[in-house]
Motif scaffolding. Structure first.
Motif, PDB file in Angstrom:
ATOM      1  N   LYS A 143       0.564  -1.146  -0.202  1.00 46.70           N
ATOM      2  CA  LYS A 143       0.069   0.075   0.165  1.00 46.70           C
ATOM      3  C   LYS A 143       0.707   0.736   0.132  1.00 46.70           C
ATOM      4  O   LYS A 143       0.176   2.614  -0.393  1.00 46.70           O
ATOM      5  CB  LYS A 143      -1.382  -0.044   0.797  1.00 46.70           C
ATOM      6  CG  LYS A 143      -1.874  -1.401   1.264  1.00 46.70           C
ATOM      7  CD  LYS A 143      -2.456  -2.098  -0.320  1.00 46.70           C
ATOM      8  CE  LYS A 143      -3.334  -3.002  -0.137  1.00 46.70           C
ATOM      9  NZ  LYS A 143      -3.210  -2.872  -1.245  1.00 46.70           N
ATOM     10  N   ILE A 144       1.880   1.358   0.122  1.00 46.47           N
ATOM     11  CA  ILE A 144       2.916   2.242   0.274  1.00 46.47           C
ATOM     12  C   ILE A 144       3.536   1.580  -0.974  1.00 46.47           C
ATOM     13  O   ILE A 144       4.861   0.600  -1.359  1.00 46.47           O
ATOM     14  CB  ILE A 144       4.081   2.409   1.680  1.00 46.47           C
ATOM     15  CG1 ILE A 144       3.991   2.405   2.346  1.00 46.47           C
ATOM     16  CG2 ILE A 144       4.855   3.380   1.029  1.00 46.47           C
ATOM     17  CD1 ILE A 144       4.492   2.571   4.072  1.00 46.47           C
ATOM     18  N   VAL A 145       3.900   2.944  -2.001  1.00 51.31           N
ATOM     19  CA  VAL A 145       4.576   2.855  -2.971  1.00 51.31           C
ATOM     20  C   VAL A 145       4.932   4.335  -3.901  1.00 51.31           C
ATOM     21  O   VAL A 145       5.288   5.531  -3.120  1.00 51.31           O
ATOM     22  CB  VAL A 145       3.281   2.727  -4.438  1.00 51.31           C
ATOM     23  CG1 VAL A 145       2.348   1.320  -4.271  1.00 51.31           C
ATOM     24  CG2 VAL A 145       2.198   3.617  -4.410  1.00 51.31           C
ATOM     25  N   ALA A 146       6.040   3.815  -4.383  1.00 47.16           N
ATOM     26  CA  ALA A 146       6.482   5.027  -5.413  1.00 47.16           C
ATOM     27  C   ALA A 146       6.066   5.773  -5.773  1.00 47.16           C
ATOM     28  O   ALA A 146       6.759   6.896  -6.028  1.00 47.16           O
ATOM     29  CB  ALA A 146       7.576   4.278  -5.601  1.00 47.16           C
TER      30      ALA A 146
ATOM     31  N   ALA B 272       6.712   8.840  -0.444  1.00 46.15           N
ATOM     32  CA  ALA B 272       5.977   8.394  -1.035  1.00 46.15           C
ATOM     33  C   ALA B 272       4.913   8.095  -1.586  1.00 46.15           C
ATOM     34  O   ALA B 272       4.627   9.147  -1.003  1.00 46.15           O
ATOM     35  CB  ALA B 272       6.805   6.873  -0.188  1.00 46.15           C
TER      36      ALA B 272
ATOM     37  N   LEU C 146       0.193   7.194  -0.868  1.00 46.77           N
ATOM     38  CA  LEU C 146      -0.117   5.674  -0.668  1.00 46.77           C
ATOM     39  C   LEU C 146      -1.090   5.170  -1.732  1.00 46.77           C
ATOM     40  O   LEU C 146      -1.637   5.420  -3.161  1.00 46.77           O
ATOM     41  CB  LEU C 146      -2.149   5.652   0.492  1.00 46.77           C
ATOM     42  CG  LEU C 146      -0.880   6.225   1.329  1.00 46.77           C
ATOM     43  CD1 LEU C 146      -1.999   5.978   2.954  1.00 46.77           C
ATOM     44  CD2 LEU C 146       0.040   5.010   2.360  1.00 46.77           C
TER      45      LEU C 146
ATOM     46  N   LEU D  56      -0.433   6.082   9.211  1.00 46.32           N
ATOM     47  CA  LEU D  56      -0.916   5.258   8.885  1.00 46.32           C
ATOM     48  C   LEU D  56      -0.498   3.730   9.834  1.00 46.32           C
ATOM     49  O   LEU D  56       0.730   3.833  10.793  1.00 46.32           O
ATOM     50  CB  LEU D  56       0.925   4.003   7.820  1.00 46.32           C
ATOM     51  CG  LEU D  56       0.445   5.634   6.640  1.00 46.32           C
ATOM     52  CD1 LEU D  56       1.497   4.505   5.170  1.00 46.32           C
ATOM     53  CD2 LEU D  56      -1.082   5.380   6.271  1.00 46.32           C
TER      54      LEU D  56
ATOM     55  N   PRO E 223      -2.834  -4.852   5.391  1.00 45.12           N
ATOM     56  CA  PRO E 223      -1.655  -4.302   6.621  1.00 45.12           C
ATOM     57  C   PRO E 223      -1.533  -3.669   7.356  1.00 45.12           C
ATOM     58  O   PRO E 223      -2.205  -2.710   7.508  1.00 45.12           O
ATOM     59  CB  PRO E 223      -0.984  -3.743   4.882  1.00 45.12           C
ATOM     60  CG  PRO E 223      -3.421  -2.952   4.456  1.00 45.12           C
ATOM     61  CD  PRO E 223      -4.242  -3.900   4.912  1.00 45.12           C
TER      62      PRO E 223
ATOM     63  N   PHE F 238       1.329  -1.000   8.966  1.00 45.59           N
ATOM     64  CA  PHE F 238       2.770   0.434   8.426  1.00 45.59           C
ATOM     65  C   PHE F 238       3.581   0.286   9.892  1.00 45.59           C
ATOM     66  O   PHE F 238       3.558   0.518  11.030  1.00 45.59           O
ATOM     67  CB  PHE F 238       2.427   1.360   8.265  1.00 45.59           C
ATOM     68  CG  PHE F 238       1.285   0.745   7.239  1.00 45.59           C
ATOM     69  CD1 PHE F 238       1.771   0.848   6.175  1.00 45.59           C
ATOM     70  CD2 PHE F 238      -0.579   1.331   7.357  1.00 45.59           C
ATOM     71  CE1 PHE F 238       1.025   0.545   4.273  1.00 45.59           C
ATOM     72  CE2 PHE F 238      -0.488   0.425   6.504  1.00 45.59           C
ATOM     73  CZ  PHE F 238      -0.892   0.286   4.870  1.00 45.59           C
TER      74      PHE F 238
ATOM     75  N   GLU G  77       6.424  -2.762   6.214  1.00 43.48           N
ATOM     76  CA  GLU G  77       4.967  -2.806   5.811  1.00 43.48           C
ATOM     77  C   GLU G  77       4.390  -4.014   6.163  1.00 43.48           C
ATOM     78  O   GLU G  77       5.478  -4.714   5.123  1.00 43.48           O
ATOM     79  CB  GLU G  77       4.386  -2.324   4.045  1.00 43.48           C
ATOM     80  CG  GLU G  77       2.860  -2.876   3.871  1.00 43.48           C
ATOM     81  CD  GLU G  77       2.995  -2.232   3.204  1.00 43.48           C
ATOM     82  OE1 GLU G  77       3.202  -1.413   2.543  1.00 43.48           O
ATOM     83  OE2 GLU G  77       1.385  -2.436   1.872  1.00 43.48           O
TER      84      GLU G  77
ATOM     85  N   ARG H 141       8.695  -3.848   1.630  1.00 41.68           N
ATOM     86  CA  ARG H 141       9.064  -3.114   2.044  1.00 41.68           C
ATOM     87  C   ARG H 141      10.239  -3.104   2.610  1.00 41.68           C
ATOM     88  O   ARG H 141       9.709  -3.327   4.200  1.00 41.68           O
ATOM     89  CB  ARG H 141       7.773  -1.564   2.171  1.00 41.68           C
ATOM     90  CG  ARG H 141       6.938  -1.749   1.370  1.00 41.68           C
ATOM     91  CD  ARG H 141       7.500  -0.678  -0.167  1.00 41.68           C
ATOM     92  NE  ARG H 141       6.252  -0.624  -0.531  1.00 41.68           N
ATOM     93  CZ  ARG H 141       6.660  -1.483  -2.586  1.00 41.68           C
ATOM     94  NH1 ARG H 141       7.938  -2.481  -2.449  1.00 41.68           N
ATOM     95  NH2 ARG H 141       5.637  -1.655  -2.947  1.00 41.68           N
TER      96      ARG H 141
ATOM     97  N   LEU I  60      11.253   0.976  -1.920  1.00 40.56           N
ATOM     98  CA  LEU I  60       9.691   1.272  -1.869  1.00 40.56           C
ATOM     99  C   LEU I  60       9.118   0.501  -3.170  1.00 40.56           C
ATOM    100  O   LEU I  60       7.968   0.350  -3.816  1.00 40.56           O
ATOM    101  CB  LEU I  60      10.261   2.668  -2.832  1.00 40.56           C
ATOM    102  CG  LEU I  60       9.172   3.430  -0.972  1.00 40.56           C
ATOM    103  CD1 LEU I  60       9.539   5.010  -1.472  1.00 40.56           C
ATOM    104  CD2 LEU I  60       8.165   2.998  -0.359  1.00 40.56           C
ATOM    105  N   VAL I  61      10.323   0.092  -4.394  1.00 40.93           N
ATOM    106  CA  VAL I  61       9.754  -0.675  -5.577  1.00 40.93           C
ATOM    107  C   VAL I  61      10.578  -1.961  -5.811  1.00 40.93           C
ATOM    108  O   VAL I  61      11.364  -2.053  -5.253  1.00 40.93           O
ATOM    109  CB  VAL I  61      10.150   0.202  -6.810  1.00 40.93           C
ATOM    110  CG1 VAL I  61       9.067   1.354  -7.273  1.00 40.93           C
ATOM    111  CG2 VAL I  61      11.865   0.556  -6.775  1.00 40.93           C
TER     112      VAL I  61
END
Lengths: 435, 435
Positions: A160-163, A182, A184, B184, B207, B209, B222, B428, B433-434
């Motif tokens: 759910k945390i994305v770049a 970052a 959501l 979060l 999820p 965090f 996460e 994560r 982040l990717v």
């Protein structure tokens, strides 16, 4: 004596049993006291014919919502909820409540203002109507998972945390990730597509986040999305066939396993046709011109009024609460949408209207790496933030597609609720972060 | 001809069938070509005895991971995966792949560096070993939901964007919520407790965090938390009894429905004892002094070394992979923890150790409003951010408790994986982040 659930008592007439729960109400009628005890599943009436039996509840500081344990003899009583009531009581007070709740939980209706209901959701959600509503949410999730699992879909959980933003740069919540920006996830779209490369058929039930800065009756800033995505489809019609079966199964699950909730909430359940009526976007606009003398041709999307007209048409022509609109114009759909190979201004996508309102969006996605490169260029989007996503396509993806159902929206429309905030457990909107 | 799944082919010996998937490998041996086709469920071998049959795969630009459809005659072949192979092939090329994947998907082992594996997770996750691992995640979620549903628990989904930190002010991700700070959720703790007031028995799979600024082999920033909470318990032992049954059922689900994944991954499945050995925190410290001449008495928590010693002791004394440690000191537990009424410096809480490492934390929570007011004061926490939460207690809550299982952590320990990042789908961490 082991405590039993209130919903189990009806099969114990003539026995002494024990229940526990919240003191839902206490009424005195001509020297007799009627108690309603609410536990996590239902209500049961208990009758105290002496003051001694309820002595423990007599002090000033014992009000409704107090936690009690009640032992009693089960008698048949057709007037009482569940057809039984308890007599010859032995009551134990577990946790007294002295303050009067901000929401009346033992009135049949919930009459407070929306904001009052939401401010006190921790209490409001205890009301039998609210509880039945939220229990249906659980039924929707269960029905969704059951049918997809039975069709060899694998459940996934994606980050759910994305770049980078999924759909577009707008409407995305930004956060501080160890000093870096970052975001959501607005949807699991990219991840569920990647996972088609792993499992072929995947689904996810999880939160999505939309930073839409407006307050409507149909939008939440955080909601539960029911996502499915699968490979080796023919085109978007394969996706629509699956969606039809998924919704039919969700409705069946509710009809079979959530009967009492549907009755309490007086839900008029729709019937899902074997063949859902389907109309192409361009034909829908022509139809609106013909039926309503309103020319919306050239518009890139349907308005809420257009959707209501189309819904009414589907109801009248096909006796269907559901209508598929296919082939939305490419220019209004996200870059990963698959073009209609025969009419390139239109897409292999669809919306499902339910009673004249959009309920589900879905379609076929691009699956060739080169097509993604071209689509990103056309959309004037940079390549770099999408590289991790494009890797799935670089190394082989089948034709695939999927859909996303907003679970609170589905429930809102099933119930005919006036506001989607009433079908969320703890809604998030522009101004609301608690409870 | 309808395409079938590779795992269905074995019951069609003697028939011509059609499969579709990724070209997993193509080997030439003495004029005969062996293809492995991988679909979302398994692998099947296809044998081309003429060049003509694989002509469509001959151009330079058709490599592994190309998407193909293969029709063939099913023959029994004990050496082949699944005991069958396809002959007299008709191959259709759906989507060619020309580049060589960054991770070798058709080698038995995954030999790349951790960072390479994670950088290319979109591809790595296709490897049969990775895929089996992630499929077990689905099994863990399914087993968790099944047993709790069968015990009348209701599934909930609670907000992930919250107004205040749950456990403590540290280690929380902050985001911009329409110009206001928001956070979060570090856990659904407060919401699942509130929902005990509604449904009595609730669970959530979702999820959580944690902004922990360190990079370990056991932590993710996460992760997917399997949360349960329920009312009308006696004390933390009621919670431990449920947890025992939940884990037993998850193990049973994997043993029954995920046999091939467990075999592929060579998992040594633990046995869950009917009575899990249990030791009080204080006794555990005395035991460590006695057995290892190390005095940890007075320490407020167990160290990883302490946990390993205790795990070894449980294995030797009780032949158990699991050990409950109860009664952790109050000063190390969060403010909502219920005190041990007989030894107020200790709490009605527990950890479950699995093979000498902490797997689950849980316990009884406070349920009286006054106790919360006192606990917050003791913890020197302000009342205001917790008011929405305290409302549940103000209006009546039963004795209750629950637990949270980290799903990636459970899978890591079941598999004996070296790093929890290898049991997450798209992990994560501090730097990642990717994808």
């Amino acid at each position: 004596m082991e405590r039993m659930r209130t919903t189990e008592v009806m099969s114990h007439v003539g026995e002494r049993i024990r229940v526990a729960g919240w003191l839902h109400s206490l009424r005195r009628m001509g020297g007799i006291n009627f108690l309603l005890i609410r536990d996590g599943w239902g209500l049961i009436q208990a009758v105290a014919e002496t003051e001694e039996e309820i002595a423990v509840l007599q002090p000033e500081n014992v009000g409704v919502e107090s936690i009690i344990v009640v032992e009693g003899l089960v008698k048949s009583e057709p007037q009482a909820p569940g057809g039984v009531e308890l007599h010859e009581l032995k009551i134990e007070l577990l946790n007294p409540v002295s303050e009067i709740p901000p929401i009346s939980l033992n009135k049949r209706k919930l009459n407070a203002q929306l904001n009052t209901l939401l401010d006190h959701a921790a209490v409001t959600n205890r009301h039998p109507l609210r509880r039945a509503t939220l229990r249906l949410s659980a039924g929707i999730m269960a029905g969704f998972r059951d049918i997809l699992t039975s069709r060899a879909f694998t459940e996934i959980q994606t980050p759910k945390i994305v770049a980078a933003a999924t759909e577009s740069g707008a409407n995305v919540f930004q956060l501080d990730y160890f000093g870096r920006p970052a975001y959501l996830a607005q949807s699991p779209q990219f991840y569920k597509q990647i996972m088609v490369g792993v499992f072929e058929r995947v689904f996810e039930v999880g939160p999505v986040f939309r930073a839409e800065p407006h307050d409507t009756t149909r939008h939440l800033n955080e909601y539960v999305s029911l996502d499915a995505e699968f490979g080796f489809i023919e085109n978007h019609f394969t996706v629509m066939a699956l969606l039809r079966d998924v919704l039919a199964h969700i409705l069946q699950t509710l009809n079979e396993d959530y009967r009492s909730e549907l009755e309490l909430l007086k839900v008029e359940m729709p019937r899902m046709p074997e063949d859902v009526p389907t109309i192409h976007f361009a034909d829908a606009q022509e139809l609106i011109l013909k039926l309503h003398k309103t020319d919306v041709r050239g518009e890139p999307d349907l308005s809420p009024q257009d959707e209501r007209w189309l819904g009414a048409w589907a109801k009248q022509e096909f006796a269907s609460d559901f209508l598929f609109v296919t082939g939305y114009p490419m220019r209004k759909r996200p870059f990963y949408t698959h073009v209609d190979p025969e009419r390139p201004e239109y897409s292999n996508s669809f919306d499902l209207l339910f009673r004249g309102t959009e309920l589900v969006t879905g379609g076929q996605r691009l699956h060739r790496y080169q097509d993604y490169l071209a689509a990103l260029e056309r959309a004037q989007l940079p390549l770099e933030p999408f590289e991790y996503y494009l890797e799935a396509f670089k190394y082989g993806m089948p034709p695939h597609g999927g859909f996303a159902i907003g679970s609170e929206r589905l429930l809102m429309q099933l119930l005919g609720a006036q506001n989607v905030k009433l079908t969320a457990t703890f809604p998030r909107d522009l101004n609301r972060l608690v409870p």
